[in-house]
Motif scaffolding. Structure first.
Motif, PDB file in Angstrom:
ATOM      1  N   UNK A 154       1.142  -1.329   0.021  1.00  0.00           N
ATOM      2  CA  UNK A 154       0.138  -0.074  -0.015  1.00  0.00           C
ATOM      3  C   UNK A 154       0.878   1.258   0.033  1.00  0.00           C
ATOM      4  N   UNK A 155       0.610   2.163  -0.771  1.00  0.00           N
ATOM      5  CA  UNK A 155       1.335   3.521  -0.925  1.00  0.00           C
ATOM      6  C   UNK A 155       1.006   4.399   0.405  1.00  0.00           C
ATOM      7  N   UNK A 156       2.302   4.834   0.806  1.00  0.00           N
ATOM      8  CA  UNK A 156       2.213   5.754   1.967  1.00  0.00           C
ATOM      9  C   UNK A 156       2.240   7.160   1.429  1.00  0.00           C
ATOM     10  N   UNK A 157       1.230   8.107   2.253  1.00  0.00           N
ATOM     11  CA  UNK A 157       1.416   9.421   1.466  1.00  0.00           C
ATOM     12  C   UNK A 157       2.834  10.180   1.862  1.00  0.00           C
ATOM     13  N   UNK A 158       3.296   9.768   2.991  1.00  0.00           N
ATOM     14  CA  UNK A 158       4.335  10.359   3.370  1.00  0.00           C
ATOM     15  C   UNK A 158       5.652  10.120   2.267  1.00  0.00           C
ATOM     16  N   UNK A 159       5.650   9.012   1.758  1.00  0.00           N
ATOM     17  CA  UNK A 159       6.823   8.469   0.671  1.00  0.00           C
ATOM     18  C   UNK A 159       6.338   9.348  -0.578  1.00  0.00           C
ATOM     19  N   UNK A 160       5.190   9.756  -0.829  1.00  0.00           N
ATOM     20  CA  UNK A 160       4.838  10.406  -2.192  1.00  0.00           C
ATOM     21  C   UNK A 160       5.563  12.019  -1.655  1.00  0.00           C
ATOM     22  N   UNK A 161       5.213  12.418  -0.718  1.00  0.00           N
ATOM     23  CA  UNK A 161       5.616  13.740  -0.346  1.00  0.00           C
ATOM     24  C   UNK A 161       7.304  13.966  -0.237  1.00  0.00           C
ATOM     25  N   UNK A 162       8.061  12.908   0.251  1.00  0.00           N
ATOM     26  CA  UNK A 162       9.510  12.693   0.165  1.00  0.00           C
ATOM     27  C   UNK A 162       9.989  12.330  -1.251  1.00  0.00           C
ATOM     28  N   UNK A 163       9.198  12.057  -2.079  1.00  0.00           N
ATOM     29  CA  UNK A 163       9.587  11.839  -3.608  1.00  0.00           C
ATOM     30  C   UNK A 163       9.278  13.219  -4.191  1.00  0.00           C
ATOM     31  N   UNK A 164       8.468  13.941  -3.825  1.00  0.00           N
ATOM     32  CA  UNK A 164       7.998  15.117  -4.429  1.00  0.00           C
ATOM     33  C   UNK A 164       9.346  16.031  -3.760  1.00  0.00           C
ATOM     34  N   UNK A 165       9.743  15.912  -2.710  1.00  0.00           N
ATOM     35  CA  UNK A 165      10.792  16.978  -2.064  1.00  0.00           C
ATOM     36  C   UNK A 165      11.900  16.361  -2.900  1.00  0.00           C
ATOM     37  N   UNK A 166      12.420  15.079  -3.027  1.00  0.00           N
ATOM     38  CA  UNK A 166      13.350  14.959  -3.959  1.00  0.00           C
ATOM     39  C   UNK A 166      13.554  15.260  -5.329  1.00  0.00           C
ATOM     40  N   UNK A 167      12.375  15.270  -5.773  1.00  0.00           N
ATOM     41  CA  UNK A 167      12.112  15.679  -7.392  1.00  0.00           C
ATOM     42  C   UNK A 167      12.463  17.281  -7.286  1.00  0.00           C
TER      43      UNK A 167
END
Length: 121
Positions: free
Chosen positions: A1-14
């Protein structure tokens, strides 16, 4: 299951890679069919990345050699996961991927691809 915290981390890294990185490419060579033969197919994928030289204290001459780079690649918009055998072009130089870490903390969302690149021969 996708964790929304990791989507935010991915956006920050991007965002950081887009700000400090470069637009280069990841190349993957698909071998010919073992039965029918043919020629290898080389596919180039545009990528945004940040090449960083290893600090001298990490260079041991066996695992990490002089000239090796640690390359941070944004997974956003990249249809593949860079793996061993792929070639990354950064700073006008081709680096063969020796080792990689997809950083999928939840097993689904890649936050950033960190690969160990060695100058391709």
């Amino acid at each position: 299951m996708t964790n929304p915290n990791y989507a935010r981390l991915q956006a920050t890294a991007q965002r950081l890679i887009a700000k400090y990185g470069q637009a280069w490419a990841v190349r993957r060579e698909t071998p010919p069919d073992p039965i029918y033969g043919g020629v290898p197919v080389v596919t180039t994928y545009p990528a945004t990345l940040v090449p960083v030289a290893y600090e001298a204290r990490y260079i041991d001459g066996t695992v990490i050699k002089t000239g090796d780079m640690q390359i941070y690649i944004s997974p956003v918009g990249l249809p593949i996961e860079p793996t061993v055998g792929d070639v990354v072009t950064a700073n006008g130089t081709d680096y063969a991927i020796i080792n990689g870490n997809p950083n999928k903390y939840d097993g689904v969302t890649p936050v950033v691809f960190i690969v160990h690149g060695r100058i391709a021969a």
